[in-house]
Design a protein around this motif. Structure first.
Motif, short mmCIF file in Angstrom:
data_model
loop_
_atom_site.label_atom_id
_atom_site.label_comp_id
_atom_site.label_asym_id
_atom_site.label_seq_id
_atom_site.Cartn_x
_atom_site.Cartn_y
_atom_site.Cartn_z
N GLY A 114 0.79 -1.23 0.00
CA GLY A 114 0.00 0.00 0.00
C GLY A 114 0.82 1.27 0.00
N GLU A 115 2.13 1.17 -0.17
CA GLU A 115 2.99 2.34 -0.21
C GLU A 115 3.31 2.69 -1.66
OE1 GLU A 115 6.41 1.40 2.07
OE2 GLU A 115 5.28 0.79 3.85
N THR A 116 3.58 3.96 -1.91
CA THR A 116 3.93 4.42 -3.25
C THR A 116 5.38 4.91 -3.25
OG1 THR A 116 1.65 5.12 -3.63
CG2 THR A 116 3.33 5.95 -5.14
N PRO A 117 6.28 4.20 -3.93
CA PRO A 117 7.69 4.64 -3.95
C PRO A 117 7.82 6.03 -4.56
CG PRO A 117 7.46 2.40 -4.81
CD PRO A 117 6.08 2.96 -4.68
N SER A 118 8.77 6.79 -4.04
CA SER A 118 9.01 8.12 -4.59
C SER A 118 9.72 8.02 -5.94
CB SER A 118 9.86 8.95 -3.62
OG SER A 118 11.12 8.34 -3.42
N ARG A 119 9.60 9.05 -6.74
CA ARG A 119 10.19 9.05 -8.08
C ARG A 119 11.71 8.98 -8.03
NH1 ARG A 119 8.50 10.20 -13.16
NH2 ARG A 119 10.01 11.08 -14.61
N SER A 120 12.31 9.49 -6.98
CA SER A 120 13.77 9.50 -6.88
C SER A 120 14.35 8.09 -6.81
CB SER A 120 14.21 10.29 -5.64
OG SER A 120 13.67 9.71 -4.46
N GLU A 121 13.57 7.12 -6.37
CA GLU A 121 14.06 5.75 -6.27
C GLU A 121 14.26 5.10 -7.63
OE1 GLU A 121 12.20 3.22 -3.38
OE2 GLU A 121 11.32 4.92 -2.32
N PHE A 122 13.70 5.70 -8.69
CA PHE A 122 13.82 5.13 -10.03
C PHE A 122 14.86 5.86 -10.88
CE2 PHE A 122 9.47 4.51 -8.56
CZ PHE A 122 9.28 3.17 -8.79
N LEU A 123 15.50 6.88 -10.33
CA LEU A 123 16.36 7.74 -11.14
C LEU A 123 17.85 7.47 -10.95
CD1 LEU A 123 14.43 11.13 -10.76
CD2 LEU A 123 14.22 9.39 -12.54
N ASP A 124 18.20 6.36 -10.35
CA ASP A 124 19.62 6.00 -10.24
C ASP A 124 20.18 5.80 -11.65
OD1 ASP A 124 22.00 4.18 -10.06
OD2 ASP A 124 21.58 4.35 -7.91
N SER A 125 21.31 6.41 -11.91
CA SER A 125 21.87 6.38 -13.27
C SER A 125 22.18 4.96 -13.74
CB SER A 125 23.14 7.24 -13.33
OG SER A 125 24.11 6.77 -12.40
N GLN A 126 22.56 4.08 -12.82
CA GLN A 126 22.92 2.71 -13.20
C GLN A 126 21.69 1.80 -13.32
OE1 GLN A 126 25.76 1.92 -9.96
NE2 GLN A 126 27.40 1.99 -11.47
N MET A 127 20.58 2.19 -12.72
CA MET A 127 19.39 1.32 -12.69
C MET A 127 18.21 1.90 -13.47
SD MET A 127 19.29 0.15 -8.70
CE MET A 127 20.76 -0.38 -7.82
N LYS A 128 18.35 3.10 -13.99
CA LYS A 128 17.21 3.82 -14.56
C LYS A 128 16.52 3.01 -15.65
CE LYS A 128 15.98 8.33 -16.47
NZ LYS A 128 16.49 9.67 -16.88
N ASP A 129 17.29 2.46 -16.58
CA ASP A 129 16.69 1.71 -17.69
C ASP A 129 16.03 0.43 -17.20
OD1 ASP A 129 17.58 3.66 -19.40
OD2 ASP A 129 19.43 2.60 -19.92
N ALA A 130 16.67 -0.27 -16.26
CA ALA A 130 16.13 -1.53 -15.77
C ALA A 130 14.85 -1.32 -14.98
CB ALA A 130 17.18 -2.25 -14.91
#
Length: 307
Positions: A114-130
């Motif tokens: 029931g939690e919504t991850p923040s957008r910053s968690e998806f913006l890691d340069s090494q993981m962004k595409d994955a």
């Protein structure tokens, strides 16, 4: 084969080879997860208890990841999140593939909880595409867009199956419906059940009344159903601070900090025996102090019969 690994694990257990136990147990869990034998994997976790602290940090990270995945499949999301956090903390920086897999699992568990991850968690340069598919799915959950969510699940099905999160992602559908229903009830004071079905992109209109009544019973929305008119009448918005939600949020944070503190204490290494040189020096110093005390006592002897 699996039987050979289990026999080898028993042999290592009898020899008290803890490092070997960690490696073999992780390999057995990996095989069981690939075969989707989660009940057997649960039995392995119950019967094979490893002592802490672990001998290998890398094996500890792998073990935490497998336990998180197994617990999630078994619907124990709270415990699964704790183990996913451990896997991310213990993962070495150079193991990029493992950190991506653990991050995907952690994001999925957050959505299930029931939690919504923040957008910053998806913006890691090494993981962004994955992490791109998971960012799109999270956006659908945030706005309650069920139609787009299901289309994305079909689009990224192969990727999700490879990540072993496809089954878990399908369970998030209920969360998307609840979020969309909450947004609808906030926007309309009165709306028909048929309109709710259209806005939520539900396939079966007969399920709408059951979904709304369940959401009302669980406290997701504050509304009433007019069965004769076929409408949903929403009530005034309730102040969140008058509910128990802030208390539950604080309880979760306190439990997390207590777990981190307990893990840090268990990870401390204590020296079993003292340094021989320091011990010898301490004993020598004690003997010298004792000798000085005896000399002082001898110098203070007084014949009290002469007083």
């Amino acid at each position: 084969s699996l039987n050979e690994l289990q026999l080898k694990l028993r042999e290592l257990t009898l020899r008290h080879d803890e490092c070997g136990q960690e490696i073999l147990l992780n390999e057995i869990l990996r095989i069981l997860i690939d075969r989707k034998e989660f009940e057997q994997a649960e039995l392995m976790l119950t019967n094979c208890v490893l002592t802490e602290p672990y001998r290998s940090t890398n094996q500890h990270a792998r073990y935490a990841y497998y336990v998180a995945l197994i617990r999630a499949i078994r619907l124990d999301y709270g415990t699964a999140i704790q183990y996913a956090i451990q896997a991310l903390r213990k993962a070495p920086e150079r193991a990029l593939g493992f950190r991506i897999a653990a991050t995907k699992l952690f994001l999925t568990l957050q959505l299930l909880n029931g939690e919504t991850p923040s957008r910053s968690e998806f913006l890691d340069s090494q993981m962004k595409d994955a992490l791109y598919p998971y960012m799109q799915l999270t956006s659908c959950v945030r706005f309650g867009n069920l139609g787009r969510f299901m289309s994305l699940v079909k689009q990224f099905q192969e990727t999700l199956e490879h990540d072993k999160t496809y089954t878990l992602i399908l369970r998030i559908r209920q969360n998307v419906i609840r979020t969309g229903l909450k947004h609808i009830c906030q926007a309309y004071s009165r709306i028909s059940l048929s309109d709710i079905c259209v806005k939520l992109s539900l396939e079966n209109p007969d399920d709408v009344e059951y979904i709304v009544s369940k959401a009302i019973r669980e406290g997701v929305v504050t509304a009433t159903i007019d069965h004769e008119a076929g409408t949903v009448n929403t009530s005034d918005t309730v102040d969140v601070y008058s509910t128990t939600e802030p208390l539950q949020a604080f309880q979760k944070r306190i439990a997390f900090l207590n777990d981190v503190h307990a893990d840090a204490k268990r990870a401390l290494r204590y020296v079993g025996t003292a340094d021989p040189d320091l011990e010898a020096e301490r004993q020598k110093r004690e003997r010298e102090e004792l000798g000085m005390a005896v000399d002082i006592d001898d110098g203070m002897d007084v014949d009290f019969s002469e007083i």
